[in-house]
Design a protein around this motif. Structure first.
Motif, PDB file in Angstrom:
ATOM      1  N   PRO A 133       0.824  -1.203   0.000  1.00 33.40           N
ATOM      2  CA  PRO A 133       0.000   0.000   0.000  1.00 33.40           C
ATOM      3  C   PRO A 133       0.863   1.261   0.000  1.00 33.40           C
ATOM      4  O   PRO A 133       1.954   1.263   0.558  1.00 33.40           O
ATOM      5  CB  PRO A 133      -0.787  -0.099   1.306  1.00 33.40           C
ATOM      6  N   ARG A 134       0.363   2.302  -0.646  1.00 33.38           N
ATOM      7  CA  ARG A 134       0.997   3.618  -0.583  1.00 33.38           C
ATOM      8  C   ARG A 134       0.059   4.497   0.226  1.00 33.38           C
ATOM      9  O   ARG A 134      -1.110   4.656  -0.114  1.00 33.38           O
ATOM     10  CB  ARG A 134       1.197   4.207  -1.968  1.00 33.38           C
ATOM     11  N   TYR A 136      -4.768   9.252   2.240  1.00 35.98           N
ATOM     12  CA  TYR A 136      -5.042   8.675   0.924  1.00 35.98           C
ATOM     13  C   TYR A 136      -4.294   7.347   0.843  1.00 35.98           C
ATOM     14  O   TYR A 136      -3.083   7.304   1.036  1.00 35.98           O
ATOM     15  CB  TYR A 136      -4.570   9.633  -0.169  1.00 35.98           C
ATOM     16  N   GLU A 173      -3.534   3.905  -1.440  1.00 33.93           N
ATOM     17  CA  GLU A 173      -3.579   3.211  -2.729  1.00 33.93           C
ATOM     18  C   GLU A 173      -3.165   1.756  -2.512  1.00 33.93           C
ATOM     19  O   GLU A 173      -2.453   1.447  -1.570  1.00 33.93           O
ATOM     20  CB  GLU A 173      -2.605   3.857  -3.711  1.00 33.93           C
ATOM     21  N   ASN A 174      -3.582   0.884  -3.397  1.00 34.73           N
ATOM     22  CA  ASN A 174      -3.241  -0.550  -3.376  1.00 34.73           C
ATOM     23  C   ASN A 174      -3.844  -1.294  -2.196  1.00 34.73           C
ATOM     24  O   ASN A 174      -3.218  -2.175  -1.630  1.00 34.73           O
ATOM     25  CB  ASN A 174      -1.718  -0.764  -3.402  1.00 34.73           C
ATOM     26  N   HIS A 175      -5.057  -0.934  -1.792  1.00 36.53           N
ATOM     27  CA  HIS A 175      -5.739  -1.744  -0.774  1.00 36.53           C
ATOM     28  C   HIS A 175      -6.620  -2.761  -1.483  1.00 36.53           C
ATOM     29  O   HIS A 175      -6.836  -2.689  -2.688  1.00 36.53           O
ATOM     30  CB  HIS A 175      -6.544  -0.854   0.193  1.00 36.53           C
ATOM     31  N   GLU A 221      -9.210   0.308  -5.665  1.00 36.15           N
ATOM     32  CA  GLU A 221      -7.938   0.150  -4.963  1.00 36.15           C
ATOM     33  C   GLU A 221      -7.450   1.433  -4.311  1.00 36.15           C
ATOM     34  O   GLU A 221      -6.308   1.512  -3.873  1.00 36.15           O
ATOM     35  CB  GLU A 221      -6.865  -0.365  -5.931  1.00 36.15           C
ATOM     36  N   GLU A 222      -8.301   2.449  -4.236  1.00 40.03           N
ATOM     37  CA  GLU A 222      -7.909   3.738  -3.655  1.00 40.03           C
ATOM     38  C   GLU A 222      -9.027   4.267  -2.766  1.00 40.03           C
ATOM     39  O   GLU A 222     -10.198   4.039  -3.039  1.00 40.03           O
ATOM     40  CB  GLU A 222      -7.643   4.765  -4.752  1.00 40.03           C
TER      41      GLU A 222
END
Length: 95
Positions: free
Chosen positions: A28-29, A39, A41-43, A78-79
C-alpha cells in the motif's frame, strides 16, 4: 519455494531498475496530510467503516485507522481518500 523466489526477484527488480516498491511488491501507498486527510492506494477492500474507525484489507494483513469525524471523500476499487481527525494508524499482520 516459488513465493520466495518471486519475492527475491521483485526485490531485485525494485533495487536494480529503480522501480517503486509499492508497485512491484503490491504494497500500500499511504499519503497523509497532517491529521486531516489520508489517501491509501493498493488496498484490497473496505472491511469496516464508522466515524471513528476504518479498516482496510491489504495484500498482507489489514490497515486500521482510528480518529474522529471520518468521511469517505473518494472510494475506488484500490484507492480511498478519507477525511477527518486521524489519531492512529496501525498495520495488522495477516498471520
Amino acid at each position: 519455494m516459488a513465493k520466495k523466489w518471486l519475492r527475491s526477484f521483485q526485490e531485485w527488480m525494485t533495487k536494480n531498475m529503480d522501480l517503486p516498491q509499492d508497485v512491484m511488491m503490491d504494497m500500500p501507498r499511504i499519503t497523509m496530510v497532517g491529521q486531516l486527510h489520508i489517501y491509501i492506494e493498493n488496498h484490497r477492500g473496505l472491511l469496516t467503516f464508522s466515524d471513528k474507525e476504518v479498516r482496510l484489507l491489504l495484500k498482507q494483513g489489514q490497515l486500521l485507522i482510528k480518529g474522529n469525524g471520518f468521511v469517505i471523500k473518494t472510494i475506488l476499487p484500490e484507492e480511498i481518500l478519507l477525511e477527518g481527525t486521524i489519531s492512529e494508524v496501525f498495520f495488522l499482520d495477516g498471520t
